[in-house]
Design a protein around this motif. Structure first.
Motif, short mmCIF file in Angstrom:
data_model
loop_
_atom_site.label_atom_id
_atom_site.label_comp_id
_atom_site.label_asym_id
_atom_site.label_seq_id
_atom_site.Cartn_x
_atom_site.Cartn_y
_atom_site.Cartn_z
N ILE A 118 -4.26 -39.73 -15.22
CA ILE A 118 -5.45 -38.90 -15.43
C ILE A 118 -6.73 -39.67 -15.07
O ILE A 118 -7.63 -39.14 -14.41
CB ILE A 118 -5.50 -38.38 -16.89
CG1 ILE A 118 -4.39 -37.36 -17.11
CG2 ILE A 118 -6.86 -37.76 -17.20
CD1 ILE A 118 -4.13 -37.01 -18.54
N GLY A 169 -6.98 -39.88 -11.35
CA GLY A 169 -7.43 -38.60 -10.81
C GLY A 169 -8.91 -38.37 -11.06
O GLY A 169 -9.64 -37.92 -10.19
N PHE A 170 -9.33 -38.73 -12.25
CA PHE A 170 -10.73 -38.54 -12.65
C PHE A 170 -11.68 -39.31 -11.74
O PHE A 170 -12.76 -38.84 -11.38
CB PHE A 170 -10.87 -39.03 -14.10
CG PHE A 170 -12.25 -38.87 -14.67
CD1 PHE A 170 -12.63 -37.68 -15.27
CD2 PHE A 170 -13.17 -39.91 -14.61
CE1 PHE A 170 -13.89 -37.54 -15.79
CE2 PHE A 170 -14.43 -39.77 -15.13
CZ PHE A 170 -14.80 -38.58 -15.73
N LYS A 216 -11.15 -40.13 -8.72
CA LYS A 216 -10.95 -39.84 -7.30
C LYS A 216 -12.04 -38.87 -6.84
O LYS A 216 -11.98 -37.69 -7.11
CB LYS A 216 -9.57 -39.19 -7.13
CG LYS A 216 -8.87 -39.62 -5.86
CD LYS A 216 -7.62 -38.80 -5.62
CE LYS A 216 -6.45 -39.22 -6.47
NZ LYS A 216 -5.39 -38.20 -6.50
#
Lengths: 374, 242
Positions: free
Chosen positions: A342, A345-346, A348
């Motif tokens: 997570i 992803g955050f 990115k």
């Protein structure tokens, strides 16, 4: 090795080159239009491989262009603070990058500002000019060797984007716990010009302070500032992006993703000033606080000095949503794996404006840094 | 053979009794439809079976493929072959649907990803952040897509048809049926329409934390439609009294 005797990037120690590679520096210059390398306060090399693209060290450029009167200390005020003064009073080091009218860099120029000496204060002054209708891509890495404890980096950067020109500036910082960094950047963007500033920092730093400011002075000028910051250990990071919209039809956007771990403190600032009608500005800051001792202070500021302008901001700071962790766990990840997926992803962010190859390269670098950091 | 056996399962969450001595057996290859009014404990049961940390049974047992998994962490249950399609899956920024498929199965090939995405008309969603700004139907198809990637032996679908238009219920229903033709699972639904496509032999009614009735899904659904859940309860009580 005495740095004054090093005449080329290839003569640097593998230790330095490996460290520089983490910030995107390729000593082979395979997909680079040119290279600038400063070790401590010595310029190791400064060269361009592409016609129409200039890459000089600042001292040489000042001599060649009669003191660069229109540019030298014209964007940044030398008396702004004690750090700018220190650079003003030191011999001029740093780079001069310029794209001639209508020229576009085939590959990005690379620059590396490297500190390897204990207690050193590295002073850098850069001037970057994209002449009318030209497009300049720069990737710059600032980093240190483990020897450089108690050191400080001060970097002045003055950007001039002429009519219908563009500069994309991607900066990767890779500092260390005992190191301070205080970049001071100001850009002027003329009619139809674009200035894109991407910033990535995922390693611990003692104190990092930066607040690049972009003046949009010509009709339709545009700027985007993206930053991806991971605060670790005792890092204190004060990072912002400011745009002053001084001409009609200009637009500015700031996107920040910050994650605070351990005992880090992150101040994420954004400031947009609309001075004329018909301008657009947007600030976005998302933050995750991952430890009870970490801290995020998000400060989005909007100043509207006219009617008929469009300015907005959104800021969201919080912890990782439990539901997202459970979701990934239900697909087979452990809690730890889910959390790090997570965070990855955050952080990115699609960095805008980069040529696809450079975009992919920066993405891979970011992933690698993140992997090392998490 | 039993794939899942729930014995006298009691669950309390935040001081509320949600499951009250529930018993249920699912046989290998069996499709079970779970009906019940809102708040009766249907989703709760799935979360408990999946192993959500806040849904730890107070007492009772969950036996999966002969192994007591009552205290097993969620990702271990996934390894054993359990899967869950969420009713309202969360959006995760920065994680693409295609990356979720790789989480579901590490070695999934590009070709297989493309094939299963095509089955569900999800080709255009693989590159998007999972569930971010997905419509109701898109999110449900994304859930089913992840299940097709994961291929769990035992899968739980939590209202795969809620908020989905008729055409997509048909698409989803048919794909669930195809998947369950050689896997086992539980499907929660409120609408009977999806049961036109999912041929389940049995439906159970969950009411107030317990299974009070079971039988042919279409018959039971018709009963509920005509008489309501309240009547089911009374009917069940009457049966018990006799």
């Amino acid at each position: 090795m005495v740095e004054e005797n090093i005449k080329d990037i290839n003569e640097l120690s593998p230790e330095i080159l490996d460290r520089a590679a983490l910030t995107g520096i390729d000593p082979q210059e395979k997909e680079r239009s040119g290279t600038f390398f400063q070790l401590n306060n010595s310029v190791i090399c400064s060269r361009s491989k592409q016609e129409g693209i200039e890459a000089l060290d600042l001292e040489t450029a000042l001599k060649k262009y009669d003191g660069l009167k229109e540019y030298y200390w014209k964007a940044v005020d030398p008396n702004k603070d004690e750090y700018t003064k220190m650079v003003k009073d030191a011999p001029p080091k740093g780079y001069f990058f310029r794209s001639l009218p209508g020229v576009e860099t085939i590959f990005p120029l690379q620059s590396c500002l490297f500190m390897e000496q204990k207690g050193i204060i590295q002073k850098v002054h850069n001037i970057i000019i994209a002449e009318e209708g030209s497009h300049l891509h720069i990737i710059t890495g600032c980093t240190v060797s483990p020897k450089a404890q108690g050191s400080m980096h001060i970097g002045i950067s003055e950007f001039f984007v002429k009519k219908n020109a563009s500069i994309t500036f991607t900066m990767i910082h890779n500092w260390a716990e005992e190191v301070e960094a205080r970049p001071r950047s100001v850009a002027y963007v003329e009619e139809g010009g674009t200035f894109i500033n991407n910033y990535i920092c995922m390693r611990p730093v003692k104190m990092l302070q930066l607040y690049p400011t972009v003046h949009l002075i010509g009709k339709g000028a545009r700027t985007v500032g993206s930053s991806v910051i991971l605060g670790k250990k005792n890092s204190v990071i004060d990072a912002g992006f400011r745009a002053i919209l001084k001409a009609e039809g200009t637009s500015a956007e700031s996107i920040a993703r910050v994650v605070a771990e351990d005992e880090s403190k992150i101040y994420s600032r954004g400031h947009m000033v609309g001075e004329v009608p018909n301008v657009k500005a947007h600030l976005e800051c998302r933050g995750l606080v991952l430890s009870p001792k970490a801290y995020i202070y998000a400060v989005p500021e909007l100043e509207a000095k006219q009617v008929n302008l469009e300015m907005s901001h959104e800021a969201a700071v919080g912890k990782i949503a439990e539901k997202e962790i459970l979701y990934l766990m239900s697909r087979g990840l452990s809690e730890e794996e889910a959390t790090s997926a997570i965070i990855r992803g955050f952080l990115k962010v699609d960095l805008t404006g980069l040529p696809p190859k450079l975009q992919a390269e920066v993405k891979a670098l970011t992933e690698k840094e993140l992997k090392n950091a998490l | 053979m039993e794939i899942l056996k729930i014995e006298n399962l009691w669950l309390e969450v935040e001081g509320k009794q949600l499951l009250k001595g529930l018993n249920l057996v699912v046989h290998e290859g069996e499709k079970t439809v779970l009906l019940g009014p809102n708040g009766s404990g249907k989703s709760t049961l799935l979360y408990t079976l999946m192993g959500f940390p806040n849904y730890k049974p107070k007492s009772g047992k969950i036996i999966f493929k002969g192994q007591d998994i009552t205290n097993l962490p969620m990702h271990e249950r996934v390894k054993l072959g359990m899967g869950l399609a969420f009713q309202n899956p969360p959006a995760i920024r920065g994680i693409k649907l295609s990356e979720m498929l790789q989480v579901c199965r590490k070695d999934i090939s590009v070709e297989e990803t493309a094939t299963i995405a095509k089955l569900l008309n999800m080709e255009g969603f693989l590159d998007r952040d999972v569930n971010l700004n997905f419509s109701g139907g898109e999110a449900k198809r994304a859930e089913l897509l992840q299940i097709l990637a994961q291929k769990p032996e035992f899968v739980m679908f939590d209202e795969p048809d809620s908020g989905v238009d008729i055409e997509n219920v048909e698409l989803i229903g048919k794909q669930i049926e195809a998947f369950l033709s050689n896997h086992s699972g539980i499907v929660i639904t409120h609408q009977g329409y999806i049961l036109n496509f999912i041929k389940a032999a049995r439906a159970c009614i969950l009411y107030d934390g317990n299974i009070i009735c079971s039988g042919n899904p279409l018959d039971i659904l018709e009963d509920i439609r005509v008489r309501g859940y309240e009547q089911c309860v009374k009917c069940n009580l009457r049966k018990r009294d006799e």
